[in-house]
Write an enzyme that holds these catalytic residues in place. Structure first.
Site, mmCIF file in Angstrom:
data_model
loop_
_atom_site.group_PDB
_atom_site.id
_atom_site.type_symbol
_atom_site.label_atom_id
_atom_site.label_comp_id
_atom_site.label_asym_id
_atom_site.label_seq_id
_atom_site.Cartn_x
_atom_site.Cartn_y
_atom_site.Cartn_z
ATOM 1 N N PRO A 90 0.804 -1.229 0.000
ATOM 2 C CA PRO A 90 0.000 0.000 0.000
ATOM 3 C C PRO A 90 0.834 1.275 0.000
ATOM 4 O O PRO A 90 0.357 2.329 -0.411
ATOM 5 C CB PRO A 90 -0.818 -0.114 1.292
ATOM 6 C CG PRO A 90 -0.815 -1.564 1.633
ATOM 7 C CD PRO A 90 0.503 -2.078 1.162
ATOM 8 N N GLU A 117 1.336 -8.571 8.403
ATOM 9 C CA GLU A 117 1.331 -7.141 8.700
ATOM 10 C C GLU A 117 2.228 -6.343 7.763
ATOM 11 O O GLU A 117 1.993 -5.175 7.500
ATOM 12 C CB GLU A 117 1.777 -6.909 10.150
ATOM 13 C CG GLU A 117 1.712 -5.468 10.616
ATOM 14 C CD GLU A 117 0.290 -4.924 10.622
ATOM 15 O OE1 GLU A 117 0.113 -3.691 10.522
ATOM 16 O OE2 GLU A 117 -0.662 -5.729 10.727
ATOM 17 N N ARG A 155 -0.046 -7.822 -21.737
ATOM 18 C CA ARG A 155 -0.844 -7.491 -22.926
ATOM 19 C C ARG A 155 -0.156 -6.464 -23.814
ATOM 20 O O ARG A 155 -0.533 -6.290 -24.979
ATOM 21 C CB ARG A 155 -2.230 -6.993 -22.518
ATOM 22 C CG ARG A 155 -2.220 -5.674 -21.780
ATOM 23 C CD ARG A 155 -3.613 -5.322 -21.249
ATOM 24 N NE ARG A 155 -4.603 -5.234 -22.303
ATOM 25 C CZ ARG A 155 -4.782 -4.165 -23.066
ATOM 26 N NH1 ARG A 155 -4.015 -3.097 -22.897
ATOM 27 N NH2 ARG A 155 -5.708 -4.149 -23.998
ATOM 28 N N ASP A 170 -5.905 2.555 -25.866
ATOM 29 C CA ASP A 170 -6.561 2.235 -24.606
ATOM 30 C C ASP A 170 -6.665 3.477 -23.739
ATOM 31 O O ASP A 170 -5.889 4.431 -23.895
ATOM 32 C CB ASP A 170 -5.744 1.191 -23.827
ATOM 33 C CG ASP A 170 -5.923 -0.206 -24.385
ATOM 34 O OD1 ASP A 170 -6.875 -0.415 -25.149
ATOM 35 O OD2 ASP A 170 -5.107 -1.077 -24.054
#
Length: 246
Positions: A90, A117, A155, A170
């Site tokens: 994160p 954790e 991709r 895209d």
């Protein structure tokens, strides 16, 4: 491209890597996947890979030894001098299409999927080249994040998509969101395809698509417009679009 994935749950990747575009890429030899359980590198008889954090606190922290040794093994096996070692967490940089395009230029990627954790800080400081977050939220582990990044990178590899221009327009690749798409029938229950798309005039169609991409970006993600330099035509279209919504 060689992609190594370090995880405590290798079975999570079976379906994802074995289907659709990711599987086709492997069949075309555009990429080779190697999913490794880094518990196999633990140097203790119980094969533990985590421990309590120094200083106390909730949860368990991944120990450095298994991951250090696993990454060293993979580097030696692949004879890769400078693989990108990616930590999913994160606290990492927010992932976007530009990062995907950057990673797609590499020959060797190693993904570290954590659990518990967090990681011993020495992992971040000594063997990781990139820390990536796929969003401002917390997942149970790094596996799902790794799958997202791998899909977005693979991709982009040459010959993976049937049409090599597929990814060039895209959303985010051009700096704008992608234009709307339509297919048959031209009239579905009274809902009609824009006439310009049926005209056969490729110049007008391209202009319409560019303008609609700009419109969609203005309405849904206006923040993206601050990050790109608009052409004179785009500036003109944007002014016209803004007037429509005044």
């Amino acid at each position: 491209m060689q992609i190594d994935i370090l995880t405590l749950f290798p079975e999570m990747f079976t379906g994802v890597l074995g289907t659709s575009i990711l599987n086709k890429a492997a069949e075309k030899s555009a990429v080779q996947y190697n999913v490794v359980n880094f518990r196999d590198f633990a140097d203790n008889k119980h094969a533990t890979v985590d421990d309590y954090p120094y200083g106390g606190g909730a949860g368990m922290v991944l120990k450095p030894q298994p991951i250090f040794d696993a990454v060293a093994f993979l580097k030696k096996k692949a004879e890769s001098k400078k693989p990108r070692v990616i930590l999913l967490c994160p606290q990492g940089e927010r992932y976007d299409q530009r990062k995907a395009e950057q990673l797609a230029q590499e020959e060797h990627l190693i993904f570290i999927c954590g659990h518990y954790e967090g990681y011993d800080e020495r992992i971040r400081e000594n063997i990781v080249t990139d820390e990536i977050s796929i969003g401002d939220y917390v997942l149970t582990g790094g596996e799902l994040g790794a799958m997202v990044v791998i899909d977005s990178v693979v991709r982009l590899l040459p010959e993976v998509l049937g049409n090599q221009e597929s990814h060039m327009k895209d959303s985010f690749s051009t700096g704008l969101l992608e234009h709307p798409h339509y297919t048959r029938p031209a009239d579905f229950r009274g809902l009609k395809v824009p006439e310009v798309l049926l005209s056969g005039n490729h110049k007008l169609i391209e202009e319409w698509r560019n303008k609609e991409a700009l419109r969609r970006t203005f309405l849904r993600r206006p923040d993206l417009l601050d990050k790109i330099e608009l052409t004179p035509d785009q500036q003109k279209w944007l002014s016209e679009i803004k007037k429509e919504y005044e």
